[in-house]
Design a protein around this motif. Structure first.
Motif, PDB file in Angstrom:
ATOM      1  N   ALA A   1       0.836  -1.209   0.000  1.00 47.05           N
ATOM      2  CA  ALA A   1       0.000   0.000   0.000  1.00 47.05           C
ATOM      3  C   ALA A   1       0.868   1.255   0.000  1.00 47.05           C
ATOM      4  CB  ALA A   1      -0.917  -0.010   1.219  1.00 47.05           C
ATOM      5  N   LEU A   2       1.958   1.222   0.781  1.00 47.00           N
ATOM      6  CA  LEU A   2       2.825   2.410   0.845  1.00 47.00           C
ATOM      7  C   LEU A   2       3.472   2.683  -0.509  1.00 47.00           C
ATOM      8  CD1 LEU A   2       4.113   4.505   3.009  1.00 47.00           C
ATOM      9  CD2 LEU A   2       6.163   3.324   2.279  1.00 47.00           C
ATOM     10  N   LYS A   3       3.991   1.628  -1.149  1.00 48.26           N
ATOM     11  CA  LYS A   3       4.624   1.804  -2.469  1.00 48.26           C
ATOM     12  C   LYS A   3       3.623   2.403  -3.453  1.00 48.26           C
ATOM     13  CE  LYS A   3       8.060  -1.833  -2.192  1.00 48.26           C
ATOM     14  NZ  LYS A   3       8.232  -3.259  -2.381  1.00 48.26           N
ATOM     15  N   SER A   4       2.427   1.847  -3.454  1.00 47.06           N
ATOM     16  CA  SER A   4       1.384   2.284  -4.376  1.00 47.06           C
ATOM     17  C   SER A   4       0.981   3.735  -4.110  1.00 47.06           C
ATOM     18  CB  SER A   4       0.204   1.336  -4.195  1.00 47.06           C
ATOM     19  OG  SER A   4      -0.786   1.610  -5.075  1.00 47.06           O
ATOM     20  N   ALA A   5       0.811   4.096  -2.828  1.00 48.15           N
ATOM     21  CA  ALA A   5       0.428   5.461  -2.455  1.00 48.15           C
ATOM     22  C   ALA A   5       1.537   6.453  -2.814  1.00 48.15           C
ATOM     23  CB  ALA A   5       0.116   5.524  -0.964  1.00 48.15           C
ATOM     24  N   SER A   6       2.796   6.059  -2.582  1.00 49.13           N
ATOM     25  CA  SER A   6       3.944   6.943  -2.882  1.00 49.13           C
ATOM     26  C   SER A   6       3.993   7.268  -4.373  1.00 49.13           C
ATOM     27  CB  SER A   6       5.269   6.284  -2.474  1.00 49.13           C
ATOM     28  OG  SER A   6       5.244   5.947  -1.126  1.00 49.13           O
ATOM     29  N   GLN A   7       3.759   6.267  -5.203  1.00 46.45           N
ATOM     30  CA  GLN A   7       3.813   6.482  -6.659  1.00 46.45           C
ATOM     31  C   GLN A   7       2.762   7.495  -7.121  1.00 46.45           C
ATOM     32  OE1 GLN A   7       3.752   2.369  -7.555  1.00 46.45           O
ATOM     33  NE2 GLN A   7       5.863   2.305  -8.259  1.00 46.45           N
ATOM     34  N   LYS A   8       1.612   7.519  -6.443  1.00 46.74           N
ATOM     35  CA  LYS A   8       0.526   8.420  -6.851  1.00 46.74           C
ATOM     36  C   LYS A   8       0.668   9.823  -6.241  1.00 46.74           C
ATOM     37  CE  LYS A   8      -2.791   5.376  -5.678  1.00 46.74           C
ATOM     38  NZ  LYS A   8      -4.147   4.895  -5.426  1.00 46.74           N
ATOM     39  N   ALA A   9       1.586   9.977  -5.269  1.00 51.27           N
ATOM     40  CA  ALA A   9       1.651  11.238  -4.501  1.00 51.27           C
ATOM     41  C   ALA A   9       2.773  12.158  -4.983  1.00 51.27           C
ATOM     42  CB  ALA A   9       1.815  10.925  -3.018  1.00 51.27           C
ATOM     43  N   LYS A  10       3.083  12.133  -6.280  1.00 54.43           N
ATOM     44  CA  LYS A  10       4.135  12.979  -6.879  1.00 54.43           C
ATOM     45  C   LYS A  10       5.461  12.857  -6.112  1.00 54.43           C
ATOM     46  CE  LYS A  10       0.863  16.490  -8.444  1.00 54.43           C
ATOM     47  NZ  LYS A  10       0.342  17.787  -8.070  1.00 54.43           N
ATOM     48  N   PRO A  11       6.121  11.687  -6.196  1.00 53.94           N
ATOM     49  CA  PRO A  11       7.396  11.526  -5.477  1.00 53.94           C
ATOM     50  C   PRO A  11       8.499  12.391  -6.082  1.00 53.94           C
ATOM     51  CG  PRO A  11       6.981   9.636  -6.888  1.00 53.94           C
ATOM     52  CD  PRO A  11       5.760  10.494  -6.973  1.00 53.94           C
ATOM     53  N   VAL A  12       9.389  12.909  -5.226  1.00 49.46           N
ATOM     54  CA  VAL A  12      10.541  13.708  -5.702  1.00 49.46           C
ATOM     55  C   VAL A  12      11.789  13.274  -4.948  1.00 49.46           C
ATOM     56  CG1 VAL A  12       9.269  15.784  -6.402  1.00 49.46           C
ATOM     57  CG2 VAL A  12      10.036  15.548  -4.027  1.00 49.46           C
ATOM     58  N   LEU A  13      12.947  13.585  -5.549  1.00 43.54           N
ATOM     59  CA  LEU A  13      14.236  13.318  -4.890  1.00 43.54           C
ATOM     60  C   LEU A  13      14.661  14.545  -4.101  1.00 43.54           C
ATOM     61  CD1 LEU A  13      16.482  11.504  -7.523  1.00 43.54           C
ATOM     62  CD2 LEU A  13      15.631  10.566  -5.401  1.00 43.54           C
ATOM     63  N   LEU A  14      15.305  14.311  -2.959  1.00 44.77           N
ATOM     64  CA  LEU A  14      15.864  15.400  -2.143  1.00 44.77           C
ATOM     65  C   LEU A  14      17.370  15.212  -2.078  1.00 44.77           C
ATOM     66  CD1 LEU A  14      13.401  15.214   0.892  1.00 44.77           C
ATOM     67  CD2 LEU A  14      13.288  16.819  -1.006  1.00 44.77           C
ATOM     68  N   GLU A  15      18.110  16.325  -2.042  1.00 45.61           N
ATOM     69  CA  GLU A  15      19.570  16.229  -1.925  1.00 45.61           C
ATOM     70  C   GLU A  15      20.052  17.110  -0.777  1.00 45.61           C
ATOM     71  OE1 GLU A  15      21.611  17.744  -5.361  1.00 45.61           O
ATOM     72  OE2 GLU A  15      20.374  19.539  -5.475  1.00 45.61           O
ATOM     73  N   PRO A  16      21.176  16.730  -0.135  1.00 48.66           N
ATOM     74  CA  PRO A  16      21.705  17.564   0.949  1.00 48.66           C
ATOM     75  C   PRO A  16      22.328  18.843   0.391  1.00 48.66           C
ATOM     76  CG  PRO A  16      23.026  15.559   0.679  1.00 48.66           C
ATOM     77  CD  PRO A  16      21.926  15.488  -0.314  1.00 48.66           C
ATOM     78  N   ILE A  17      21.957  19.973   0.993  1.00 51.32           N
ATOM     79  CA  ILE A  17      22.544  21.268   0.633  1.00 51.32           C
ATOM     80  C   ILE A  17      23.512  21.640   1.747  1.00 51.32           C
ATOM     81  CG2 ILE A  17      22.050  23.714   0.131  1.00 51.32           C
ATOM     82  CD1 ILE A  17      20.784  21.831  -1.931  1.00 51.32           C
TER      83      ILE A  17
END
Length: 701
Positions: free
Chosen positions: A597-613
């Motif tokens: 369920a989590l994988k499926s929900a994440s895919q629909k919730a506009k996933p993005v990558l974050l990087e350390p600044i």
């Protein structure tokens, strides 16, 4: 055995600062003047007592916090044993890669000396350690060091403390002369000039203030008295009516105000030139707190869940916090701990309330850097170590088994950089496992992960230097020969919108089947807020005993995100619906259903990558300013501020960590080897679309 020093004459202090401000040099002078060492060890010669690791001697930097104990009789008191103070000191690293050492030391200290470079004033990591001290409410005094250096300016450094750190700073000394003409300090409380004579500045000589500095000293004293008198009604009345104010009155109010974070006394000197250290030691005794000046330590009773307090008294039940584990080649794992209340006898049993295990204290050791003194007993306020604790690590509470308490744990920052390590031979494989386990027990910011697909080991830490030192230690201390890959950024994933998904796991195979069914809702949280799991199940549609399994499935699935397999962070996951089967439902089935369920929900919730600044400060001669700015822009840097310092330019910028690999070499070649920089983690931010695509496709690491 009674305690040798009353608790009100005990000081637990740390020395904290930006890298290269001179913390270890200050500590070395303290050890010399208090009679602990009979010769002064210089950092630049690799002889400092507190920098005892081979890597520290070679690099001339502090990597691990070292503790020691010394004794001092402040000026004005008769040189008798009963006037002696016991000072437990922790010398901490300044390099941001070893920030964990500063954080865990501040957690167990009562006061701190913050050291500043007299030329640079407040530097980026000065601000970081200051904020860490604020977080733990640690009263502090400041020492503006290196007053003998070219470009040193006390007024400018003092001003930078007031502007950037705290308007409550109050100068209680001013320097006599500056740069190579620096001779001593003027004590504004006593209105005397102090000179440091003898081969090692061991003789403090009090003289009248030089004629040419009297006016400046009178003005500085007036400013100091204004700030101090404002904190006490009686003193203010005296000050406004121009009555004589005694030294004792000033010290009494200054002490009270320092303990309440209302004032921060500022001193000056040059540790390298042996000037100004003895008055600093006096100040530790006069103005920094003893354990019983502080409020009782708070904790939770693990049996009832109620809050409990422990006063800093030997008569209270034992409560101690383990703040560091270190591997000693001769005695094994050393556990350093601070005793908040009660006392501890050699051979007694303590309860580790974090793990629920009883441990025997075979030996109590007072540490002096990497040397040890055996004790029979330790008391409230002591910082000591023991060996042989099997199930105890950093942040655990040790207490009296009859009066259990769990003290607040220490929170550590997440690692931002990773490398792959693989043993060269099969024999090294076993040694590598042992080495990594030991090193991760010592350092909570060092993480180990197995890549299940490739079978490789990935180690993560706070920066390139951090991982470099750890791989060097694997080789030297554990004899592991390993291939180390290129550093990689520890990216994270998150979601930008809300979504819901169903997870079902139904498996029939003859006999008892498996049935798990959940509906999850995922929502983004603010950056840095972390993960939150909410149970919104009503009416028992999923029985209570399966809820922990759902949470476990969610947490495990968050370890590998849907975009590029990086961990998912900063989300709120709510379990709001589902169903179960009377016979077939099991914890395993619900765990698998939750992960789906989590994988499926994440895919629909506009996933993005974050990087350390990273927050960086670059110091370069002005002729290279343009080139360095262009280079930072090319590295996706955002320039926040530029300042002048003598003939140098200072650039404050925020740059993604991915663009900073090899920057030291690049900066050297751009500036003919004359540019320097410091870098620390600032925050995670969304990766630009084009770069995100490259990371997902594996073209960029």
């Amino acid at each position: 055995m009674p305690r040798l020093y009353p608790i009100e004459k005990t000081r637990d202090i740390g020395i904290i600062a930006h890298i290269d401000a001179g913390k270890t040099t200050v500590t070395e002078r303290v050890l010399f003047y208090t009679g602990i060492s009979h010769k002064i060890g210089e950092v630049h010669n690799g002889e400092a007592i507190m920098d005892w690791m081979a890597q520290e001697k070679e690099r001339g930097i502090t990597i691990t916090s070292a503790s020691t104990t010394c004794h001092w009789i402040p000026e004005g008191l008769e040189k008798k044993k009963e006037n002696e103070y016991q000072i437990n000191i922790i010398d901490t690293p300044g390099h941001i890669d070893f920030t964990v050492e500063v954080q865990r030391s501040l957690r167990v200290l009562d006061g701190a000396i913050v050291v500043f470079d007299g030329v640079a004033g407040v530097e980026p990591q000065s601000e970081t350690v200051w904020r860490q001290a604020d977080k733990f409410n640690v009263p502090r005094i400041c020492f503006v060091n290196k007053m003998d250096r070219m470009g040193a300016d006390f007024d400018r450094s003092f001003q930078s403390i007031i502007e950037k750190l705290s308007p409550n700073a109050v100068a209680v000394q001013i320097p006599i002369g500056k740069e190579d003409k620096f001779e001593g300090v003027i004590d504004l409380i006593k209105m005397k000039a102090l000179y440091f004579e003898g081969d090692f500045g061991q003789d403090v000589v009090e003289k009248e203030i030089p004629e040419n500095l009297r006016e400046q000293a009178a003005q500085a004293r007036k400013e100091m008295l204004e700030k101090v008198a404002a904190e006490d009604a009686t003193l203010l009345e005296k000050f406004l009516s121009n009555k004589e104010i005694t030294i004792d009155e000033i010290r009494k109010v200054l002490r009270k105000s320092t303990l309440n974070y209302k004032l921060i006394p500022v001193f000056c000197g040059s540790a390298l030139k042996d000037k100004g250290i003895q008055p600093l030691l006096d100040a530790v005794c006069y103005y920094l707190p003893s354990p019983n000046d502080l409020p009782p330590v708070k904790g939770t009773n693990p049996l009832t869940g109620d809050f409990e307090e422990r006063k800093h008294l030997d008569s209270e039940p034992l409560a101690a916090l383990v703040f560091k584990i270190a591997t000693d080649p001769y005695v094994g794992a050393l556990s350093y701990f601070r005793i908040y209340s009660g006392y501890l006898r050699k051979g007694s049993y303590v309860l580790n309330t974090t793990t629920g295990v009883k441990e025997r204290i075979g030996r109590i050791l007072r540490m002096h850097a990497n040397q040890r003194v055996e004790l029979d007993e330790a008391f409230a306020g002591d910082i000591v170590a023991t060996v042989g604790l099997k199930k105890t690590s950093t942040g655990h509470t040790l207490c009296d088994p009859a009066h259990p308490i769990v003290l607040e744990n220490i929170a550590f920052p997440e690692p931002v950089i990773s490398v792959r390590v693989e043993p060269k031979t099969r024999a090294d494989q076993e040694k590598l496992v042992v080495a990594l386990k030991r090193l991760s027990e010592e350092d909570p910011t060092f993480r180990i992960k197995e890549d299940l697909e490739t079978g490789e080991t990935i180690i993560s830490g706070m920066g390139e230097l951090h991982l470099e030192v750890l791989t060097d230690r694997m080789k030297r201390e554990f004899g592991v020969v390993a291939n180390v890959g290129r550093p990689q950024v520890a990216y994270k994933e998150t979601v930008c919108s809300e979504s819901e998904a169903e997870g079902k796991y139904i498996h029939q195979s003859g006999g008892r089947g498996q049935y798990g069914h959940v509906w999850l809702r995922i929502k983004p949280k603010e950056r840095g807020e972390g993960f939150e799991f909410k149970n919104a199940i009503k009416g028992g549609i999923i029985p209570q005993e399966f809820i922990p399994a759902v949470k476990k499935g969610v947490v495990e699935a968050m370890g590998k995100g849907v975009l590029a397999g990086y961990p998912i962070v900063d989300v709120e996951v709510t379990l709001y619906d589902g169903s179960f089967h009377e016979v077939d439902s099991s914890e395993v089935a619900f765990k698998i259903a939750a992960a789906e369920a989590l994988k499926s929900a994440s895919q629909k919730a506009k996933p993005v990558l974050l990087e350390p600044i990273m927050k960086i400060e670059v110091i370069v001669p002005s002729e290279f300013f343009g080139d360095v700015i262009s280079d930072l822009n090319r590295r996706r840097g955002i320039i926040e501020e530029t300042k002048d310092r003598l003939s140098l330019k200072i650039i404050d910028a925020k740059v993604p960590l991915a663009e900073m690999f090899g920057y030291a070499t690049g900066l050297r070649s751009l500036t003919q080897g004359r540019g320097t920089f410091t870098m620390e983690f600032d925050r995670y931010e969304k990766v630009p679309e084009n770069i995100s695509q490259e990371i997902i496709e594996g073209k960029r690491k």
